[in-house]
Design a protein around this motif. Structure first.
Motif, short mmCIF file in Angstrom:
data_model
loop_
_atom_site.label_atom_id
_atom_site.label_comp_id
_atom_site.label_asym_id
_atom_site.label_seq_id
_atom_site.Cartn_x
_atom_site.Cartn_y
_atom_site.Cartn_z
N GLY A 52 0.82 -1.22 0.00
CA GLY A 52 0.00 0.00 0.00
C GLY A 52 0.85 1.26 0.00
O GLY A 52 0.67 2.13 -0.89
N ARG A 53 1.74 1.38 0.96
CA ARG A 53 2.56 2.60 1.02
C ARG A 53 3.49 2.74 -0.19
O ARG A 53 3.52 3.82 -0.83
CB ARG A 53 3.38 2.59 2.32
N PRO A 54 4.27 1.71 -0.57
CA PRO A 54 5.11 1.87 -1.79
C PRO A 54 4.28 2.10 -3.04
O PRO A 54 4.67 2.90 -3.92
CB PRO A 54 5.89 0.55 -1.86
N GLY A 55 3.14 1.42 -3.14
CA GLY A 55 2.29 1.62 -4.32
C GLY A 55 1.72 3.02 -4.37
O GLY A 55 1.61 3.63 -5.46
N GLU A 56 1.31 3.56 -3.21
CA GLU A 56 0.78 4.93 -3.18
C GLU A 56 1.86 5.95 -3.55
O GLU A 56 1.57 6.95 -4.26
CB GLU A 56 0.23 5.21 -1.79
N ALA A 57 3.11 5.72 -3.15
CA ALA A 57 4.21 6.61 -3.54
C ALA A 57 4.44 6.57 -5.03
O ALA A 57 4.65 7.62 -5.68
CB ALA A 57 5.47 6.23 -2.79
N VAL A 58 4.37 5.35 -5.63
CA VAL A 58 4.54 5.24 -7.09
C VAL A 58 3.42 5.98 -7.80
O VAL A 58 3.65 6.69 -8.80
CB VAL A 58 4.59 3.75 -7.48
N VAL A 59 2.18 5.85 -7.29
CA VAL A 59 1.05 6.53 -7.92
C VAL A 59 1.25 8.04 -7.87
O VAL A 59 1.01 8.77 -8.86
CB VAL A 59 -0.26 6.12 -7.23
N THR A 60 1.69 8.57 -6.73
CA THR A 60 1.90 10.02 -6.60
C THR A 60 2.97 10.51 -7.57
O THR A 60 2.81 11.54 -8.26
CB THR A 60 2.29 10.35 -5.15
N GLU A 61 4.08 9.77 -7.66
CA GLU A 61 5.17 10.20 -8.56
C GLU A 61 4.74 10.08 -10.02
O GLU A 61 5.12 10.91 -10.86
CB GLU A 61 6.42 9.35 -8.30
N LEU A 62 3.95 9.04 -10.35
CA LEU A 62 3.47 8.90 -11.71
C LEU A 62 2.52 10.04 -12.07
O LEU A 62 2.53 10.55 -13.22
CB LEU A 62 2.75 7.56 -11.90
N GLN A 63 1.68 10.46 -11.11
CA GLN A 63 0.78 11.58 -11.38
C GLN A 63 1.57 12.85 -11.65
O GLN A 63 1.23 13.63 -12.55
CB GLN A 63 -0.17 11.77 -10.20
#
Length: 797
Positions: A52-63
Motif C-alpha cells: 500500500g505505502r510503496p504503491g501509493e508513492a509510485v502513484v503520486t510520482e506517476l501523477q
C-alpha cells in the motif's frame, strides 16, 4: 461391508472411531475456517506497508510525471523538472519492486492479489519506452495521459485486491479508501489535462469534454466512497472539504465545466496549481491516516479472533480427547465383560460340561452348584445376560447329570435283563443236554439240536445286552483254545452256519481270557456276512499268522458297501463309541467295536474281489499262542461235564486242511451208511463247534471219513420197539458212567481224526490274504430266513 461377523472389539472400536473421527474432522474444519480470517487480518499490516505505502508513492510520482510530460508536449522546450521527476519516479518504482518481491508479501497475498501485483509490475515495465516516445514527441498529450493513467489504474487494481478482509466493516472501509484514491486519481487527470491546455493556450479537440467527464466522475466517486466510511471518518472528511483549498478548487472546477467559445481555460494557472497541490496533499494525508487506522483496528480484531480460536480449539481438542478416553474406557469395559461371558460359555461348552459328563460316567458324584458357579457382571443388561447364562449352565449341568443317571439306569436295566436272560438260557441249555442224551430218535434229536442252536444264539444276544450295559460277558476259558475250534464255535452261533466255509486256517491258539469275546466278535461278523449276502452264496473264513498277530478274514459275496459307508463303519469300529439308543440299527458295529477295544483287536472292512465285503480281524500278538495239543483234557473234563455252558469242542485240529461238504446219504432203516467217497475235489464245508457235553455220539461211521470225525447216521428204530414219550422216565446213570461215556467219546473222536489225517495229504494251501482295512456290514442279528437245521453228524463234528 459385512459387519455382522466382526468381533465385538472391532464393532465397539468402529462405533467409537466413527463419531470421534467426525468430531475431529469438524474441529479441524472449524479451526481452519476461523484461523484463515485471523491470519488475513494479521496480514493487513503486511499488505499496507509492503504494497500500500510503496504503491501509493509510485502513484503520486506517476501523477506528477504525467503532468510534467503533458506540459512538455504542450510546449516546445524540454523541461528540466521532468528529468528530476523521472528520477524520483524510478526510485519509487524500484522500492515497490523490492517490496513486492519479498517473502512476507508473497506469503500474505492470495492468488488474486499476486496476479494483480504481477500486472502492475508488467505495466510499470513499459515506462522507459513510453518516456522515449514522449521525448521524441511521437505521442500527443492524450497518448501521454493515457500511458500514465493505465499504470496508475493497474496500481489501483492491486489496491482493490488488498481489500479482501474477512471482517465486513474493515473490508468496506478498505474499499472506500480505495475509491477515494481513485477519485484523487481523477483529480490528477483533470490537473494534467488543464496544465496541457494552459501551456498550449487552448484545449485540444476533445480535451474539454474529457475534462468535464473527469470532474464529474471524481465528484460522484468521492461521494460514494465517503458514504462507506465510518462515522468518524465521514466527519473528518467533511471537515476537510470545508477548507479554503477545497472551496477554491471546486469553484474553479465549476468554471471549467462551462464551455468557453474561445477554447481557453477560464481559470488562472497559478491559482489552479496552488489549490490542486493543496487538495492533493490533504487527500493523500487523509487516505494514509485512514489506512493506518484501519490497520490498527485489524490487528486487535485478529488477536481477538485468534484468542477465541485458541479457546475454541483447546476446548474442542479437550472434548475430542475426553470423548476418546470415555469411549475407550467404556468400550474396554464392555469388551472385558462380554469377553468374560464368552469365555465362561466356551469354558462350559468345551471343558466343564464334557468333564462333568466324563466324571459322571466314571461313577463320580458331581456338585451342580460348584460346577456351575454364578456369573457376576453387574446389574445392567450384560449382568442380566450373565445371570441368564448362569441358569443356562446350571440347567445344562443338571441335564448332563440327569442324562448320565438315566443312561446308567438304562445300562442297569440292560444288565438286569441280560443276566436274567442268561440264567434262563443256561438252564435251557442244561435241559437240552439232558434231553439230547436221552433221545434215540434221529428226527427228534435233529429238532433238539436245532433248538440247542437257537438257544446258543439267544445266549449271544443276551451277551449283547451285557455289552451294551458296559459289562463283560460271563463266558470264559482258563486254557488256550485252538483257532479252528474258536472259529467253529463262532460259526455254531450263526443261523446260516451251513453257508460258511472254513478254508485255510493256520494253526494257532488264543488265550482263554479272550476266547469268549473273540467268539462273540466273529459270530457277529459272520452273521452280518450271511445276512447281507444272497442265500445261494458262500461266506469264507481264513486265518493266517502275520507279523504283529493273527489275521482272520471273513468274506461274503453280497452287494458290498459304498465308500462313505465303509469309512463311517471303520470310524465306528476304530473309536468304540458310546452306545446311542438312536443308532439301534447299528448294534453290530457297537458290539464289535466294544469287544475289539476290550482286547486291542483291530477290525477293518474293505471291498472284496467278489463284489462283497471282507472283514479283517487282527488279533494282537499278546492274545495269540501256539495251538494247544489235541485230545481230552483230564484236568478240565469234569469241569466241562459239570458246566454245559462251555460248549467248545476239544478235538484234534487239522491246521489248514479243508473239510469236504459231502454228506453221507441217509441209509434205509436197518442198514449201515456207506463211507463217504475219498476221491474228487473236496468242497469246503462249515462245521459248527459244540461242546463235548452236547450229547453222546455213536461211532456208527466208517473209519475212512476224510476229516476223521465220527458221523451220526440217521436211522429208523425197529417197528416193534415203541418210541419213548416225554412222560417216560429216563434210566438213571451214575456219574462214573457219564464220565466213562464222555471219555470214550473224546478218545474216539481223536482216533478218528488221527486216522483221517495220516493217509490223506492236505491240498496245497495258498494261505489267507494279508489283512488290510475292511469293514463290517451292520444288520440285525436275527436273519429273516431259517435254513435247514443241522444234522446230528454236523453237531458232533
Amino acid at each position: 461391508m459385512k459387519t455382522r461377523d466382526w468381533p465385538i472389539r472391532s464393532k465397539l472400536t468402529a462405533l467409537v472411531v466413527a463419531p470421534v473421527t467426525a468430531l475431529l474432522a469438524l474441529w479441524i474444519f472449524a479451526t481452519s475456517l476461523t484461523f484463515g480470517p485471523a491470519l488475513n487480518l494479521l496480514s493487513a499490516r503486511t499488505l499496507l506497508y509492503d504494497l500500500g505505502r510503496p504503491g501509493e508513492a509510485v502513484v503520486t510520482e506517476l501523477q506528477r510525471e504525467r503532468r510534467l510530460s503533458v506540459v512538455q508536449l504542450a510546449g516546445d522546450a524540454e523541461l528540466p523538472a521532468l528529468a528530476e521527476q523521472r528520477g524520483r519516479t524510478d526510485r519509487a518504482v524500484a522500492e515497490l519492486r523490492r517490496r513486492v518481491d519479498g517473502e512476507p508479501l508473497r506469503d500474505a497475498a492470495d492468488d488474486l492479489l499476486e496476479t494483480r501485483v504481477d500486472q502492475l509490475i508488467t505495466a510499470l515495465a513499459a515506462l522507459p519506452s513510453g518516456r522515449t516516445f514522449i521525448d521524441d514527441r511521437k505521442v500527443d498529450r492524450a497518448g501521454a495521459l493515457n500511458l500514465y493513467s493505465g499504470m496508475v489504474s493497474a496500481a489501483f487494481q492491486a489496491f482493490a485486491g488488498m481489500a479482501t478482509l474477512t471482517d465486513p466493516g474493515i473490508n468496506r472501509q478498505a474499499l472506500a479508501l480505495t475509491a477515494l484514491g481513485r477519485s484523487r486519481e481523477l483529480l490528477g487527470q483533470s490537473d494534467a489535462l488543464l496544465a496541457g491546455a494552459l501551456t498550449a493556450g487552448r484545449f485540444a479537440e476533445g480535451e474539454h469534454t474529457q475534462l468535464v467527464q473527469a470532474i464529474g466522475n471524481q465528484r460522484w466517486l468521492t461521494e460514494s466512497a465517503v458514504a462507506d466510511l465510518p462515522e468518524s471518518s465521514r466527519v473528518a472528511y467533511q471537515r476537510l472539504t470545508e477548507g479554503e483549498a477545497f472551496t477554491r478548487l471546486r469553484a474553479m472546477q465549476d468554471a471549467l465545466v462551462v464551455p468557453s467559445r474561445s477554447g481557453r481555460p477560464a481559470v488562472d494557472a497559478a491559482a489552479w496549481q496552488a489549490s490542486q497541490d493543496a487538495v492533493q496533499q490533504q487527500l493523500r494525508d487523509f487516505e494514509l491516516s485512514e489506512a493506518d487506522a484501519l490497520t490498527d483496528r485489524s490487528v486487535p480484531m485478529a488477536v481477538r479472533i485468534l484468542v477465541r480460536l485458541a479457546a475454541a480449539g483447546v476446548l474442542g481438542l479437550v472434548a475430542v480427547v475426553v470423548s476418546v478416553l470415555v469411549a475407550l474406557r467404556v468400550g474396554r469395559t464392555l469388551v472385558r465383560r462380554l469377553s468374560g461371558v464368552r469365555t465362561a460359555a466356551l469354558e462350559l461348552a468345551e471343558h466343564r460340561l464334557p468333564d462333568v459328563v466324563t466324571r459322571l460316567r466314571r461313577g463320580e458324584q458331581v456338585d451342580v452348584a460348584r460346577e456351575a458357579p454364578p456369573l457376576e457382571y453387574g446389574h445392567d443388561e450384560i449382568g442380566e445376560v450373565g445371570r441368564a447364562f448362569t441358569e443356562v449352565q446350571r440347567t445344562a449341568v443338571q441335564a448332563a447329570v440327569d442324562e448320565v443317571t438315566l443312561r446308567r439306569g438304562l445300562n442297569e436295566v440292560f444288565l438286569n435283563i441280560a443276566r436274567r436272560s442268561q440264567s434262563l438260557v443256561h438252564r435251557q441249555l442244561h435241559l437240552l443236554d439232558r434231553m439230547e442224551r436221552r433221545s434215540e430218535d434221529p428226527d427228534e434229536l435233529a429238532e433238539l439240536f436245532q433248538v440247542d442252536h437257537l438257544a446258543t444264539r439267544l445266549r449271544r444276544h443276551a451277551e449283547d445286552l451285557v455289552i451294551l450295559a458296559g459289562s463283560a460277558p460271563g463266558r470264559g476259558w482258563r486254557n488256550p483254545v485252538a483257532m479252528v475250534d474258536l472259529i467253529r464255535g463262532a460259526i455254531s452261533e450263526v443261523e446260516a452256519y451251513e453257508r460258511v466255509d472254513i478254508t485255510n486256517v493256520q494253526p494257532a491258539g488264543v488265550l482263554g481270557r479272550a476266547v469268549g469275546d473273540v467268539i462273540h466278535l466273529l459270530a457277529e461278523l459272520v452273521e452280518n456276512a450271511t445276512a447281507f449276502s444272497p442265500p445261494d452264496t458262500r461266506v469264507t473264513v481264513t486265518g493266517a499268522q502275520v507279523a504283529n498277530g493273527y489275521a482272520l478274514e471273513i468274506t461274503d459275496q453280497g452287494l458290498g458297501m459304498s465308500e462313505t459307508a465303509l469309512e463311517t463303519a471303520n470310524t465306528r469300529l476304530a473309536s468304540s463309541p458310546e452306545f446311542d439308543p438312536a443308532q439301534s440299527a447299528r448294534l453290530g458295529l457297537f458290539v464289535v467295536a466294544r469287544l475289539a477295544a476290550r482286547h486291542g483287536v483291530r477290525v477293518r472292512l474293505r471291498p472284496s474281489g467278489e463284489g462283497g465285503v471282507t472283514a479283517v480281524v487282527l488279533l494282537p500278538g499278546d492274545l495269540v499262542t501256539t495251538e494247544p495239543p489235541a485230545g481230552p483234557d483230564p484236568a478240565t473234563l469234569g469241569a466241562a461235564s459239570a458246566d454245559p455252558g462251555r460248549r467248545l469242542v476239544r478235538t484234534a485240529r487239522r491246521g489248514a486242511v479243508t473239510r469236504p461238504r459231502t454228506r453221507p446219504p441217509t441209509a434205509p432203516p436197518g442198514s449201515t451208511a456207506p463211507p463217504a467217497p475219498a476221491t474228487g475235489a473236496p468242497t469246503p464245508v462249515t462245521a459248527p463247534a459244540s461242546g463235548p457235553d452236547e450229547g453222546p455220539a455213536t461211532s456208527d461211521e466208517p473209519d475212512d471219513e476224510l476229516d476223521g470225525l465220527p458221523r451220526r447216521v440217521r436211522r429208523r428204530t425197529p417197528a416193534a420197539q415203541p418210541r419213548s414219550t416225554v412222560g417216560d422216565t429216563p434210566s438213571p446213570r451214575s456219574p462214573e458212567e457219564v464220565r466213562q461215556v464222555m471219555a470214550a467219546l473224546q478218545a474216539g473222536t481223536a482216533r478218528g481224526r488221527a486216522t483221517a489225517v495220516t493217509p490223506t495229504a492236505p491240498p496245497p494251501s495258498t494261505g489267507p490274504a494279508t489283512p488290510t482295512d475292511s469293514a463290517i456290514p451292520t444288520a440285525p442279528t436275527d436273519p429273516p430266513t431259517s435254513p435247514e437245521p443241522p444234522t446230528a453228524t454236523e453237531r458232533d463234528a
